[in-house]
Design a protein around this motif. Structure first.
Motif, mmCIF file in Angstrom:
data_model
loop_
_atom_site.group_PDB
_atom_site.id
_atom_site.type_symbol
_atom_site.label_atom_id
_atom_site.label_comp_id
_atom_site.label_asym_id
_atom_site.label_seq_id
_atom_site.Cartn_x
_atom_site.Cartn_y
_atom_site.Cartn_z
ATOM 1 N N ASN A 170 9.450 -4.649 3.604
ATOM 2 C CA ASN A 170 9.173 -3.410 2.886
ATOM 3 C C ASN A 170 8.159 -3.591 1.759
ATOM 4 O OD1 ASN A 170 9.883 -0.682 3.091
ATOM 5 N ND2 ASN A 170 11.134 -0.799 1.250
ATOM 6 N N ILE A 171 8.333 -4.649 0.978
ATOM 7 C CA ILE A 171 7.443 -4.855 -0.174
ATOM 8 C C ILE A 171 6.003 -5.049 0.279
ATOM 9 C CG2 ILE A 171 6.873 -6.398 -2.092
ATOM 10 C CD1 ILE A 171 9.841 -7.134 -2.234
ATOM 11 N N TYR A 172 5.817 -6.001 1.176
ATOM 12 C CA TYR A 172 4.453 -6.413 1.509
ATOM 13 C C TYR A 172 3.770 -5.457 2.482
ATOM 14 C CZ TYR A 172 6.170 -10.302 -1.122
ATOM 15 O OH TYR A 172 6.714 -11.057 -2.137
ATOM 16 N N ALA A 173 4.551 -4.654 3.219
ATOM 17 C CA ALA A 173 3.949 -3.583 4.020
ATOM 18 C C ALA A 173 3.325 -2.550 3.088
ATOM 19 C CB ALA A 173 5.002 -2.940 4.921
ATOM 20 N N ASP A 174 4.073 -2.127 2.059
ATOM 21 C CA ASP A 174 3.521 -1.161 1.100
ATOM 22 C C ASP A 174 2.265 -1.704 0.437
ATOM 23 O OD1 ASP A 174 5.554 0.592 1.656
ATOM 24 O OD2 ASP A 174 6.530 0.468 -0.305
ATOM 25 N N GLU A 175 2.311 -2.958 0.022
ATOM 26 C CA GLU A 175 1.162 -3.539 -0.683
ATOM 27 C C GLU A 175 -0.056 -3.690 0.235
ATOM 28 O OE1 GLU A 175 0.954 -4.256 -4.085
ATOM 29 O OE2 GLU A 175 2.751 -3.008 -3.975
ATOM 30 N N ALA A 176 0.169 -4.120 1.466
ATOM 31 C CA ALA A 176 -0.953 -4.291 2.396
ATOM 32 C C ALA A 176 -1.575 -2.945 2.759
ATOM 33 C CB ALA A 176 -0.485 -5.022 3.650
ATOM 34 N N LEU A 177 -0.751 -1.937 2.979
ATOM 35 C CA LEU A 177 -1.275 -0.614 3.326
ATOM 36 C C LEU A 177 -2.066 -0.019 2.165
ATOM 37 C CD1 LEU A 177 1.817 0.720 5.281
ATOM 38 C CD2 LEU A 177 -0.460 0.308 6.239
ATOM 39 N N TRP A 178 -1.627 -0.271 0.941
ATOM 40 C CA TRP A 178 -2.400 0.202 -0.211
ATOM 41 C C TRP A 178 -3.763 -0.481 -0.264
ATOM 42 C CZ3 TRP A 178 -4.320 -2.314 -4.599
ATOM 43 C CH2 TRP A 178 -4.840 -1.459 -5.588
ATOM 44 N N ARG A 179 -3.780 -1.770 -0.068
ATOM 45 C CA ARG A 179 -5.065 -2.487 -0.104
ATOM 46 C C ARG A 179 -5.993 -2.020 1.009
ATOM 47 N NH1 ARG A 179 -4.653 -8.791 -2.008
ATOM 48 N NH2 ARG A 179 -2.992 -8.524 -3.571
ATOM 49 N N ALA A 180 -5.407 -1.688 2.165
ATOM 50 C CA ALA A 180 -6.212 -1.246 3.304
ATOM 51 C C ALA A 180 -6.551 0.233 3.241
ATOM 52 C CB ALA A 180 -5.475 -1.549 4.603
ATOM 53 N N ARG A 181 -6.046 0.953 2.234
ATOM 54 C CA ARG A 181 -6.269 2.393 2.064
ATOM 55 C C ARG A 181 -5.762 3.191 3.269
ATOM 56 N NH1 ARG A 181 -10.190 3.788 -2.037
ATOM 57 N NH2 ARG A 181 -10.979 1.907 -3.099
ATOM 58 N N LEU A 182 -4.583 2.834 3.736
ATOM 59 C CA LEU A 182 -3.995 3.510 4.891
ATOM 60 C C LEU A 182 -2.684 4.170 4.508
ATOM 61 C CD1 LEU A 182 -4.556 0.823 7.672
ATOM 62 C CD2 LEU A 182 -5.745 3.004 7.438
ATOM 63 N N HIS A 183 -2.485 5.391 4.958
ATOM 64 C CA HIS A 183 -1.222 6.084 4.730
ATOM 65 C C HIS A 183 -0.133 5.418 5.563
ATOM 66 C CE1 HIS A 183 1.816 9.241 4.653
ATOM 67 N NE2 HIS A 183 1.159 9.803 3.649
ATOM 68 N N PRO A 184 1.059 5.226 5.033
ATOM 69 C CA PRO A 184 2.128 4.548 5.785
ATOM 70 C C PRO A 184 2.526 5.239 7.081
ATOM 71 C CG PRO A 184 2.668 4.684 3.448
ATOM 72 C CD PRO A 184 1.467 5.529 3.647
ATOM 73 N N ALA A 185 2.286 6.562 7.186
ATOM 74 C CA ALA A 185 2.649 7.302 8.395
ATOM 75 C C ALA A 185 1.479 7.465 9.360
ATOM 76 C CB ALA A 185 3.207 8.679 8.023
ATOM 77 N N GLN A 186 0.327 6.850 9.047
ATOM 78 C CA GLN A 186 -0.825 6.966 9.937
ATOM 79 C C GLN A 186 -0.515 6.358 11.299
ATOM 80 O OE1 GLN A 186 -4.058 8.444 9.170
ATOM 81 N NE2 GLN A 186 -3.751 8.423 11.380
ATOM 82 N N THR A 187 -0.972 6.998 12.353
ATOM 83 C CA THR A 187 -0.770 6.496 13.714
ATOM 84 C C THR A 187 -2.113 6.146 14.342
ATOM 85 O OG1 THR A 187 -0.890 8.718 14.687
ATOM 86 C CG2 THR A 187 1.287 7.933 13.993
ATOM 87 N N ARG A 188 -2.044 5.350 15.413
ATOM 88 C CA ARG A 188 -3.226 5.046 16.233
ATOM 89 C C ARG A 188 -4.433 4.672 15.376
ATOM 90 N NH1 ARG A 188 -2.679 6.934 21.551
ATOM 91 N NH2 ARG A 188 -4.930 7.142 21.702
ATOM 92 N N PRO A 264 -1.279 8.941 -2.978
ATOM 93 C CA PRO A 264 -1.710 10.071 -2.158
ATOM 94 C C PRO A 264 -3.213 10.310 -2.185
ATOM 95 C CG PRO A 264 -0.721 10.847 -4.204
ATOM 96 C CD PRO A 264 -0.502 9.361 -4.149
ATOM 97 N N GLN A 265 -3.898 9.719 -3.138
ATOM 98 C CA GLN A 265 -5.345 9.898 -3.216
ATOM 99 C C GLN A 265 -6.097 8.780 -2.503
ATOM 100 O OE1 GLN A 265 -7.038 11.667 -6.782
ATOM 101 N NE2 GLN A 265 -8.488 9.953 -6.945
ATOM 102 N N CYS A 266 -5.601 7.560 -2.604
ATOM 103 C CA CYS A 266 -6.253 6.420 -1.947
ATOM 104 C C CYS A 266 -5.863 6.304 -0.475
ATOM 105 C CB CYS A 266 -5.872 5.117 -2.640
ATOM 106 S SG CYS A 266 -6.530 4.913 -4.299
ATOM 107 N N GLN A 267 -4.675 6.797 -0.141
ATOM 108 C CA GLN A 267 -4.125 6.594 1.197
ATOM 109 C C GLN A 267 -3.857 7.949 1.844
ATOM 110 O OE1 GLN A 267 -1.277 3.672 -0.929
ATOM 111 N NE2 GLN A 267 -1.047 3.158 1.247
ATOM 112 N N VAL A 268 -4.924 8.566 2.321
ATOM 113 C CA VAL A 268 -4.844 9.908 2.901
ATOM 114 C C VAL A 268 -4.692 9.801 4.407
ATOM 115 C CG1 VAL A 268 -6.020 12.116 3.176
ATOM 116 C CG2 VAL A 268 -6.263 10.819 1.042
ATOM 117 N N ILE A 269 -3.716 10.511 4.959
ATOM 118 C CA ILE A 269 -3.488 10.460 6.395
ATOM 119 C C ILE A 269 -4.530 11.307 7.115
ATOM 120 C CG2 ILE A 269 -1.878 12.426 6.449
ATOM 121 C CD1 ILE A 269 -0.246 10.734 8.499
ATOM 122 N N ARG A 270 -5.044 10.804 8.209
ATOM 123 C CA ARG A 270 -5.988 11.575 9.020
ATOM 124 C C ARG A 270 -5.246 12.678 9.752
ATOM 125 N NH1 ARG A 270 -7.217 8.828 13.009
ATOM 126 N NH2 ARG A 270 -6.527 6.695 12.565
#
Length: 283
Positions: A170-188, A264-270
């Motif tokens: 949980n910890i490092y998934a959140d941190e990696a997704l923030w660094r990658a600028r990806l929303h946690p619910a993004q698919t494909r 919500p600003q850095c990690q916007v879902i497509r």
């Protein structure tokens, strides 16, 4: 829950205490949680390794039994609060006695587990048996990761499944997704998105290992040393605080039954429209 950095730090810390030592006894009163540990008695610890969030003690047969018995592994999962200590405490669940001393496994919430199995035999351990590549090894290949990510559902639960890559919690998934600028619910994920996430996973986990992991509640090493990476968390545990990159307020949601932090600003879902414009099928 201890994740790859915390388990790897544990491995490095207890290796000098166990490597080359003979396990005389593995004592506990919960055989349903610590399975077949009697098989470790009298065996020498020939190595310590880690697979994802699992710690493995390699147990060699004594010299006289060579060729007659297979090597075994003592597999340890720390659960949510498990860890090794030099002294017995109120939450000691397992006592490992060697020919050089004693090490205690403490676990306040009792989610930790141990099992002795023939080396490499993980039948009945579906997570371990189907685990993806180690993120800091050459087996973790960017192109293979990108192919899987292109078909993935919500990216954070996908990472937590341990199938695309091992050891991410949980910890490092959140941190990696923030660094990658990806929303946690993004698919494909697109190829570019998958590449950013691949690099972020490797960077975050590598940095956390060198920092000794993250100490949030119960996690500490046998010598009392705490992890230091929590001081570098960008989003995890920081709901309601400003994003260190853009200043927007970090949000916390529940995704896949796990608390999830993101900007919500850095990690916007497509949106579905954006996916269609990219030529992606809508599933």
């Amino acid at each position: 829950m201890p994740e790859l950095p915390e388990v790897e730090t544990t491995r490095r810390k207890i290796e000098p205490l166990l490597l080359g030592r003979t396990l005389l006894t593995v004592a506990h009163d919960a055989p349903h949680r610590y399975r077949d540990t009697h098989l470790a008695h009298g065996r020498r610890v020939s190595g310590l390794s880690r697979r994802g969030k699992y710690l493995m003690l390699h147990l060699a047969a004594q010299e006289a039994a060579q060729g007659e018995e297979h090597d075994l592994e003592l597999i340890v999962h720390l659960g949510m609060t498990g860890g090794f200590r030099l002294e017995e405490g109120p939450h000691t669940r397992v006592t490992l006695t060697t020919d050089a001393g004693t090490l205690y496994f403490n676990d306040p919430r009792r989610f930790g587990k141990m099992a002795v199995v023939p080396r490499g035999y993980y039948v009945g351990m579906p997570t371990l048996e189907a685990m993806g590549p180690e993120p800091l090894s050459d087996d973790f290949e960017e192109e293979a990761f990108a192919r899987l990510a292109a078909q993935a559902g919500a990216v954070k639960p996908w990472l937590l499944s341990q199938k695309p890559v091992s050891g991410v919690g949980n910890i490092y998934a959140d941190e990696a997704l923030w660094r990658a600028r990806l929303h946690p619910a993004q698919t494909r994920l697109t190829r570019d998105e998958a590449g950013r996430l691949y690099q972020a996973v490797r960077e975050v986990l590598g940095e956390a290992v060198e920092a000794g992991g993250s100490t949030l509640r119960d996690y500490a090493q046998h010598d009392g040393e705490l992890g230091a990476f929590q001081g570098r968390h960008a989003v995890y545990g920081r709901g309601g605080q400003p994003c260190p990159r853009c200043g927007a307020t970090i949000q916390k949601i529940v995704l896949g039954q796990r608390g999830t932090h993101f900007c919500p600003q850095c990690q916007v879902i497509r949106s579905a429209v954006e996916r269609a414009e990219r030529g992606e099928s809508r599933v």
